[in-house]
Write an enzyme that holds these catalytic residues in place. Structure first.
Site, PDB file in Angstrom:
ATOM      1  N   LYS A   1      38.819  36.965  40.481  1.00  0.00           N
ATOM      2  CA  LYS A   1      38.343  37.434  41.603  1.00  0.00           C
ATOM      3  C   LYS A   1      37.033  35.655  41.818  1.00  0.00           C
ATOM      4  O   LYS A   1      36.878  35.720  41.133  1.00  0.00           O
ATOM      5  CB  LYS A   1      37.821  38.610  41.570  1.00  0.00           C
ATOM      6  N   THR A   2      36.937  35.893  43.388  1.00  0.00           N
ATOM      7  CA  THR A   2      35.447  35.503  43.789  1.00  0.00           C
ATOM      8  C   THR A   2      34.657  34.787  42.646  1.00  0.00           C
ATOM      9  O   THR A   2      34.044  33.822  42.137  1.00  0.00           O
ATOM     10  CB  THR A   2      35.140  35.120  44.786  1.00  0.00           C
TER      11      THR A   2
END
Length: 374
Positions: A192-193
């Protein structure tokens, strides 16, 4: 040249001393469950997102399951959502015996088609569960208007949406994903970011009563130790993961900028290929490219060709949820949600992460061009 679809190694090597120190500090303190780093991360997420409350849990999936329970998405109630998503966005409903009611997606954004939601609302509808996918948020203006009009709860699945912000038509300022609905969830899965080095999740809300319930639900339903108000869950973010995420959070804005730069490299290099379509950003919002997707002809053949060239790629998602075996009891058939089904046959995700180089993106794009010249 080998291009990984994703690798955590480059980020770790760049910030090795900080990551190692963060882990060492936790080990030396010996407080591995709900340690001070967990509280520090929760306060930092509140500051970053503007949410009044942020409560960490063990995973994004747990965040969805707990939130669905608290909002009453259970016992036969209907919840409107999209069939084009990861399993957890719908299994969280089914685990509580709620009924997922699917609405097809917008072909340009891959998010729920908000023009089709109202026709699915009835007296048994309890809420709406929009999923902010890949790079942009669902149309939260329409969703919140429908929710207000019909007295529905909204659970924002922002698992992929850390850093995304929505302005729309009803606000003068941008609001972070997860803060517009009753509850919002993030995932800290490594890709994920904002990703950790293992599983992790967060529930955010502006509602103090809901926040207190979440805090109890994550520790077996206890209001204080050994005093149980609810039948809850055992879902706590590891202190080591919180420590690592605090390091990453310091650099998150720069990471988001780099992801957007990479997305622009792809857009510029692929725009001339007639066999490829790139999703559009709609509405007044700040996108974040957690994933860079294309729609393409001969998708499976292209994916195989790229892998032969040692280029990583992935398919999000090969089968929509309404056609998955585990949801066959809902009675859906092929053709019920044609846009979702079409996208599942054409979508392909290309490598994107802050540390990828322009040379590597060139290599990926040149390989795609060579495939279609064959």
């Amino acid at each position: 040249m080998k291009v990984d679809f994703y690798t955590p190694k480059r980020e770790y090597n760049e910030k090795k001393e900080e990551f190692n120190k963060a882990i060492q500090n936790v080990l030396e303190k010996g407080n591995f469950i709900l340690g001070e780093e967990v509280s520090n991360l929760e306060r930092a997420i509140e500051e970053y997102t503007g949410a009044k409350h942020a409560i960490s849990v063990a995973s994004g999936t747990d965040a969805l399951v707990i939130s669905s329970d608290i909002l009453g998405f259970k016992n036969g109630k209907e919840v409107i959502t999209s069939p084009f998503t990861f399993l957890a966005s719908t299994s969280c409903l089914v685990k509580h015996n709620a009924k997922p009611v699917f609405v097809d997606i917008d072909e340009d954004t891959f998010n729920i088609d908000t023009d089709k939601i109202e026709e699915k609302i009835n007296s048994n509808t309890k809420g709406i569960l929009p999923i902010h996918l890949f790079c942009q948020m669902s149309d939260m203006d329409k969703i919140m208007d429908l929710a207000s009009k019909n007295n529905l709860s909204v659970l924002e699945d922002a698992a992929e949406a850390f850093g995304m912000k929505w302005k729309g038509n009803n606000s003068t300022t941008y609001k972070h994903s997860g803060t517009l609905g009753d509850l919002g969830v993030f995932s800290f899965f490594p890709t994920k970011t904002l990703g950790g080095y293992g599983d992790g999740g967060m529930i955010i809300t502006n509602n103090s009563d809901l926040a207190e319930k979440v805090k109890m639900f994550r520790v077996h339903g206890a209001s204080k130790k050994y005093h149980y108000d609810y039948i809850g869950y055992n879902s706590r973010l590891d202190t080591i993961q919180a420590a690592l995420l605090l390091v990453k959070l310091k650099y998150i804005d720069n990471s988001i900028i780099k992801r957007n730069i990479v997305s622009n490299w792809y857009k510029e290099r692929l725009k001339s290929i007639p066999y490829i379509k790139i999703p559009k950003i709609k509405n007044d919002q700040h996108p974040v490219y957690y994933v860079f997707n294309i729609l393409t002809e001969k998708r499976d053949e292209l994916c195989a060709y790229l892998k032969e060239k040692e280029i990583g790629c992935s398919i999000y998602y090969p089968i929509p949820l309404h056609l998955q075996k585990c949801f066959s009891y809902l009675g859906h058939k092929k053709g019920d949600f044609p846009v979702s089904e079409k996208i599942c046959e054409e979508i392909l995700a290309l490598p994107i992460y802050p540390e990828i180089s322009e040379e590597e993106v060139d290599f990926v794009c040149n390989a795609i061009k060579s495939f279609y010249k064959k």
